[in-house]
Structure formats: structure tokens, C-alpha cells
Design a protein around this motif. Sequence first.
Motif, PDB file in Angstrom:
ATOM      1  N   UNK A 109      -0.799  14.077   6.535  1.00  0.00           N
ATOM      2  CA  UNK A 109      -0.036  12.611   6.869  1.00  0.00           C
ATOM      3  C   UNK A 109      -1.185  11.420   6.827  1.00  0.00           C
ATOM      4  N   UNK A 110      -0.234  10.110   6.191  1.00  0.00           N
ATOM      5  CA  UNK A 110      -0.887   9.202   7.024  1.00  0.00           C
ATOM      6  C   UNK A 110      -0.762   8.377   7.795  1.00  0.00           C
ATOM      7  N   UNK A 111      -2.194   7.898   8.256  1.00  0.00           N
ATOM      8  CA  UNK A 111      -3.029   7.533   9.321  1.00  0.00           C
ATOM      9  C   UNK A 111      -3.236   6.709   9.078  1.00  0.00           C
ATOM     10  N   UNK A 112      -3.289   5.773  10.311  1.00  0.00           N
ATOM     11  CA  UNK A 112      -3.402   4.230  11.530  1.00  0.00           C
ATOM     12  C   UNK A 112      -4.705   3.929  10.127  1.00  0.00           C
ATOM     13  N   UNK A 113      -5.357   4.611   9.625  1.00  0.00           N
ATOM     14  CA  UNK A 113      -6.998   4.646   9.810  1.00  0.00           C
ATOM     15  C   UNK A 113      -6.638   4.027   7.896  1.00  0.00           C
ATOM     16  N   UNK A 114      -6.216   5.355   7.338  1.00  0.00           N
ATOM     17  CA  UNK A 114      -5.322   4.922   5.952  1.00  0.00           C
ATOM     18  C   UNK A 114      -4.909   4.000   6.085  1.00  0.00           C
ATOM     19  N   UNK A 115      -3.560   3.143   6.552  1.00  0.00           N
ATOM     20  CA  UNK A 115      -3.267   2.003   6.478  1.00  0.00           C
ATOM     21  C   UNK A 115      -3.649   1.050   6.230  1.00  0.00           C
ATOM     22  N   UNK A 116      -5.193   0.751   7.290  1.00  0.00           N
ATOM     23  CA  UNK A 116      -5.709   0.087   7.564  1.00  0.00           C
ATOM     24  C   UNK A 116      -6.905  -0.174   6.013  1.00  0.00           C
ATOM     25  N   UNK A 117      -7.323   0.807   6.107  1.00  0.00           N
ATOM     26  CA  UNK A 117      -7.985   1.281   4.475  1.00  0.00           C
ATOM     27  C   UNK A 117      -7.561   0.192   3.548  1.00  0.00           C
ATOM     28  N   UNK A 118      -5.479   0.958   3.042  1.00  0.00           N
ATOM     29  CA  UNK A 118      -4.846  -0.371   2.192  1.00  0.00           C
ATOM     30  C   UNK A 118      -5.311  -1.735   2.495  1.00  0.00           C
ATOM     31  N   UNK A 119      -4.324  -2.019   3.974  1.00  0.00           N
ATOM     32  CA  UNK A 119      -4.711  -3.412   3.674  1.00  0.00           C
ATOM     33  C   UNK A 119      -6.181  -4.603   3.811  1.00  0.00           C
ATOM     34  N   UNK A 120      -7.458  -3.171   3.101  1.00  0.00           N
ATOM     35  CA  UNK A 120      -8.730  -4.027   3.087  1.00  0.00           C
ATOM     36  C   UNK A 120      -9.800  -4.148   3.592  1.00  0.00           C
ATOM     37  N   UNK A 121      -9.134  -3.474   5.383  1.00  0.00           N
ATOM     38  CA  UNK A 121      -9.699  -3.625   6.286  1.00  0.00           C
ATOM     39  C   UNK A 121     -11.295  -2.722   6.044  1.00  0.00           C
ATOM     40  N   UNK A 122     -11.467  -1.883   5.510  1.00  0.00           N
ATOM     41  CA  UNK A 122     -12.221  -1.222   5.262  1.00  0.00           C
ATOM     42  C   UNK A 122     -14.036  -2.069   5.513  1.00  0.00           C
ATOM     43  N   UNK A 123     -14.322  -2.744   4.932  1.00  0.00           N
ATOM     44  CA  UNK A 123     -15.676  -3.711   4.785  1.00  0.00           C
ATOM     45  C   UNK A 123     -15.356  -3.969   6.456  1.00  0.00           C
ATOM     46  N   UNK A 124     -14.505  -4.733   6.649  1.00  0.00           N
ATOM     47  CA  UNK A 124     -14.214  -5.449   8.395  1.00  0.00           C
ATOM     48  C   UNK A 124     -15.073  -4.241   9.032  1.00  0.00           C
ATOM     49  N   UNK A 125     -14.829  -3.396   8.619  1.00  0.00           N
ATOM     50  CA  UNK A 125     -15.043  -1.810   9.578  1.00  0.00           C
ATOM     51  C   UNK A 125     -16.665  -2.150   9.493  1.00  0.00           C
ATOM     52  N   UNK A 126     -17.358  -1.712   8.227  1.00  0.00           N
ATOM     53  CA  UNK A 126     -18.931  -1.780   7.757  1.00  0.00           C
ATOM     54  C   UNK A 126     -19.370  -3.130   8.718  1.00  0.00           C
ATOM     55  N   UNK A 127     -18.795  -4.300   8.497  1.00  0.00           N
ATOM     56  CA  UNK A 127     -19.609  -5.720   8.909  1.00  0.00           C
ATOM     57  C   UNK A 127     -19.249  -5.219  10.450  1.00  0.00           C
ATOM     58  N   UNK A 128     -18.108  -4.581  11.432  1.00  0.00           N
ATOM     59  CA  UNK A 128     -18.150  -4.283  12.533  1.00  0.00           C
ATOM     60  C   UNK A 128     -19.231  -3.645  13.049  1.00  0.00           C
ATOM     61  N   UNK A 129     -18.619  -2.544  12.483  1.00  0.00           N
ATOM     62  CA  UNK A 129     -20.315  -1.556  12.861  1.00  0.00           C
ATOM     63  C   UNK A 129     -21.801  -2.083  12.552  1.00  0.00           C
ATOM     64  N   UNK A 130     -22.539  -2.697  11.059  1.00  0.00           N
ATOM     65  CA  UNK A 130     -23.525  -2.525  11.047  1.00  0.00           C
ATOM     66  C   UNK A 130     -24.080  -3.681  11.981  1.00  0.00           C
ATOM     67  N   UNK A 131     -23.155  -4.944  13.125  1.00  0.00           N
ATOM     68  CA  UNK A 131     -23.418  -5.851  13.644  1.00  0.00           C
ATOM     69  C   UNK A 131     -23.676  -7.368  13.296  1.00  0.00           C
ATOM     70  N   UNK A 132     -23.019  -7.482  11.393  1.00  0.00           N
ATOM     71  CA  UNK A 132     -22.783  -8.739  11.037  1.00  0.00           C
ATOM     72  C   UNK A 132     -21.904  -9.948  11.388  1.00  0.00           C
TER      73      UNK A 132
END
Length: 724
Positions: A109-132
Motif C-alpha cells: 500500500x502507498x506509504x507517506x514515503x512513497x507519496x513524498x517521493x512522488x512529490x520529488x522529495x528524494x533529492x531533498x532527503x539525500x541532501x539532508x542525509x549527506x549534510x549538504x
Amino acid sequence: MKCLTHSLSQEFSIAEKYAKNILALFEEGATVPFIARYRKESTGGMLDVDLRRFHARWQYLVELEKRRSSILTTLEEHPHCPAKVLLKIKQATTKTELEDLFAPFKTTRKTKAMEAAEQGLTPLAAALWSGELLEQPKDISAWLALHNLTLDANEALEGALEIMTEALSQDAGLLQQARERLLSNGEVRSKLVRGKKEIGEKYRDYFEYHEAANKIPSHRLLALFRGKKESILRLNIDFQGSVNELFRLNLSHLVNLFESKKSEKSTGFCKLTVRQQGYLVRAWDKRIHSKLESDIFSILKEQAEEGAINVFANNLNDLLMSAPAGAHRVIGVDPGFRNGVKLAVVNEQGELIDHGVIYPFTSETQKDKAIARLESLIKKHNVAWLAIGNGTASRETEQLANQLIKQAGLSCRSVVVSEAGASVYSASDVAINEFPDLDVTIRGAISIARRFQDPLAELVKIDPQAIGVGQYQHDVKASQLANSLANVVEDCVNKVGVDVNLASASLLSYVAGLTKRMAQNIVDYRRQKGRIESREELLKVKGIGAKAFEQCAGFLRVLGGREILDRSGVHPESYSLVRSMAKMMNVQVQSLLNDTSAMSQLQGKFADFSGVDRYTYEDTLKELAKPGRDPRPEFRYAEFDQSVQSLSDLVEGMTLEGVVTNVAAFGAFVDIGVHQDGLVHISQLADRFVKDPRDLVRVGQVVKVQVLEVDEKRKRISLKATNL
């Protein structure tokens, strides 16, 4: 196949050729008893218990490969599955590892993480994780504007955090290491559910309880799980330390959790930053802890079930292999007060020859009639033993019988035997087919008499789970328990051997290579034709072909038949070897049987006989020295103290004789004749450290015990062994 063979040979520390041979035999349909007894040269002499483990492991690995193939087929159509994940899947060695690796790619079933990814937020997660990028609203707003995303900064941050949490909670390496750490350093804790104290009294030892997850024994775990199932207890797994300590592991692969340019530059770093550890703690609190707690409880439950099943299987083995009283005329006695005492007289072959019901406990007049009737049956049929069931009124019935024997000067003896499962048998299809015109209570008395004569032959008619030598059997997987117990019965039956002319269909069905249908066909053949005169004659029975004959022949005995070797455990395929031995010794084949002197002369002359392997040669010599030897011990029974009839008669310090009814990891239960088994705790079995109670006691063993404590209210008796 080659990879599987190599893996099994390594795991079981055997030569690869033996692993290959064993797999080939299993695939041909050979049974464990047959392989263990008659194919030792193919296995290097592997024991039946190890062959069972080998078979189970082989099945696990086959299922593992099927699941791996299914997952790989599914992922072929998945566009976002990295090559390194596919490689890990191909190298996975457990089902858990496979499922961890596959989890991120399952259709769910669709999760909040999937919905966020569909909104194009995966690069934002990557930037936060890396400290950028830092978790500052203005920085996040600027990032959103740069990427043309019209989202609220707080909502975007929450979405990015959901993506990180899901990615971390689905990381196979992280899960595996954290699972191992929790198992080795975690604690199982239980608490009473509010408002359940009164109805949960039997669980009071666990109202506030904790124990190391890697040390808690199976019986306590199953008690905890039952308490949880009944909504009395709440369970959780605690880690003794901070979450950061839990994750002080080799998690260098998490540095590149997201495939961003920044993370690629950080490839050389192996330690997570403080910020990344913070994200990890968040993921732990929100998702990972509950998942791992569920996983670990599943692992612990599986281990506990395996432990409980092993205890049950070991106890069943001891009971089935307990000493038979032998071919005597016996009155089976099923005691009772108001409904009377049921009597069944069986002859030396266990055939019913008389039966009746007496009422010695309803009035003095009835008591006199009961004694007269019992005395008449004993004298009329020349009865040697009274086998009295240990249920309601057993001690009173035993006392009555002993008084009669003494006063009338009878030569018979009485003994109290376990009647566990007799009522199950009496109402079963097997009993109905055997005695369609008898009352169920008389069938129960017949079962008591027969199990005294030969426990194995009679108890195989009863569902093993009804025999009562296990604990928590209702809390384990029914199919797994049934398979384990069926294996035990099969091994016991084939160790002892079966008289093909006397055995019931129930007993024959456990002989290696025979199905229930074949077993019934043998019984039907006997009824129509009469005695079976040789093993070879079995080939005339419907359904028994060359393969079935090969598997079963060595375990079936034909006493007084045309072929003298048919009474032994020598397989027909080795008859020519025995004839060659007789020729070398210049004697008839029958002269070799029981001739230890001849066996000594033949010892070590294996090389003189062509086409025979060393294992078969040596086993044949052993069998000829004691043909058809019963491996069970000599018969012995417990003599209960006649002054002790109930719990109130017990006095601390009293020494009594009893019989072991059940052995668990924490001690042994002993029947001392008061309708309530006492417990000899493992610490009271001997004056030295005892690792496993089965090192000293087995089900059916007669022991002397001392009464330590009696709790009449809770019906608990604490005992100490005095003769082990």
C-alpha cells in the motif's frame, strides 16, 4: 545440485561424496530408518537423528532456492533494482536475509514515503542525509524554489524524513546487524496488563519479569507467549543501552544511503555523522524497533517451539522404548467410582478373552460382589498381572486388588500404569474397527492391558499428542509437532522390529516403506490366507512392490517361518553373505545364529567376502550374534507406598518410589501415586551440576524421591531424587 551438495557436506562435516549419496537416496524415496540401518556405506555410518537433521536442512535449502528464484524473476521486471542488491540476493544464505533484501521492492500500500517521493522529495532527503542541507526552514524553502517545487517547507521536511526513515528501515544490512545485536544484548520484559491481575493469577511469576533474550529457556518463553495471547501480559524487547550504542556497528554502506553526488564524494568515510545518527535514532523510534521486536519475538518463538517439540519427541521416544512386560495374561483395569471399574482380560498375544464391570465403591454388598468377580476372572484365566490405570480411583482400586491377592493367596501381581491417551484410543476409528461391539470404556481397559504388555505396539494407535509426555504442545505449530512425533514413532518401531503375523495395521504403518494402505493390506492378507511364512511372501501382498519390499523387509520379523534368517534383522539382500559365512565355517546357516564363538572367528575377515562393504559385514555379524534382539531395557515397575493415597498423606522428608512421567529442561515430573505428579527440579536431581535432566532420567524410569515441600492449595509437590 553440486552447490547444494557442497553446502551440506560442509555444514555436516562429511565428505562430499556422502552428501551426494544421501541426497540421491532421499530422491529415490529411501526412508531414514532404511538408510541408517542398511546403507551405512553410502553415508559413512551417519546416525538416524543426523539423517533427520540432514533431510530437514536439505528441504530448507531447496525452499530457499525456490524463493530466491522467485524473487529474482520478480526483480527482473523492476527498473530500479541495483546490481549490488541482486548480487546480495544471489549470495543470501537465509530466508530472513532474502526477505530483508526483497522488502523495499514489494508491492505494498502507498506509504507517506512513497507519496513524498512522488512529490520529488528524494533529492531533498539525500541532501539532508549527506549534510549538504540543514533542517532550516529558509534553506529548505530555497531548495524547493531552486527545484521548482511549490510545497510548504515543513511539509517538505516531514516528507524527506519519511523517505529517510523508510530507506533505513528497509536496509537489509542494518536490519541484520541490529537484529543480531538485539538478540545477543536485548532483554525480554513482561508486564501485567492493567486490570488482569485476578484472572491472570497463574502468570503471577511474570507480572514484572525480565531475562536476557539469548538465555531465556523455551518453557518460559512459551508461558510468556501464552500469557500475551490471553491478553494477560504485555511483552517487549529492551536493549540495555542507548540506541547509538545499539548502532555502533559496521554501517559504512549507509554513508551512501542515497545516490547523490555529495554521498559519492563521501565514499571513503566509514563512520556516520552525528546528524546521520540522529536520523537513525528517529527511524529506530518510528519504524525499526517495532519491526525488529516483531522479528525477534518470531525468532524466539520458533526457537522455543523447537525446544518444546524436542522435549516432547525425546519423552515420546523414551516412553515408546520403555520396557515391555512381555507375553503374560493381563487384566486391564480402568478404575472409576460411580461408573464402576472396567475390566478387560487379554491373553499373551493381547487378544481379548473376557471383560466386565464391577462396582466396589458404591456399597459393601457391591464391594463383595466385585471382589468375587475379580477373583473369579483371575483364577479362570490364570492371570499373571493386573494393570491398573492411574486415573480416578486408581489407588483405591490398587489397594482393593492387593488385599484380594494377599487374602486369597493369588500368584498374580498388580501395577499402576499410565492411562494417558486410553480414552482417545477407545473412541477412535482404530478401536471401533477392532472392537465394534464393545463399549468405549472396555476398549480403554483393553488398551491399558496391552500397553503394559508392549507399550510400543499399543501406543502407536494413539495420536502422539494425546499421550501426555510434552509441555505446551498446544502452543507450537501443529504440523511441525506432528511431523516430529511421527518421525520418533517411525524410528522406534523400526529399531525394535515388528512381528509381521501379530502386528496391527497401526504398528505396520510405521514400518519403513509401508503406507497405511499397504499395512492394512498385510492385515487383510493374513485374514484371508493365514500366517505369512516368509518375508518373500510379502511381495504377494497388494501394493507392495520391489521398492517397498526393499525398504520394509529388514524391519519385519517372521517367527517360525520357512527361512530362519527372516526372524532376524539381517536384510534379505545380505542372505547370500550369511550363507557364504556358513560355508566358510562349514556349518548350516541356523548354526550361526546365537553362536558368539563363530562370530568371533569371522570378525575381521571382511576382505574374504567379495561385493560386501565393511558396514554391512559388521552389522550382519552383530545381528547373527543376537538375532532379533529387542533393544528395550528389562521390565521394572514402581511400587507405590500403600499408606500414601493423596496429597494430604504426604509428609516432608518422606522417601517414596515413583515413575518418571515427563522430563523438561527444568527438571522431571514423577508420579508417586497421589494423582498429582511431583517435580524434581534440575537442581534436586543430583548433588552435582546437571546440564540436562535427560542425562540422568528418562520417561518410564523408576526412581526414589524424597518429599521436600507440599503445597495443597496450588497442588504442587517438590521432590528430590535420592538414587541417581
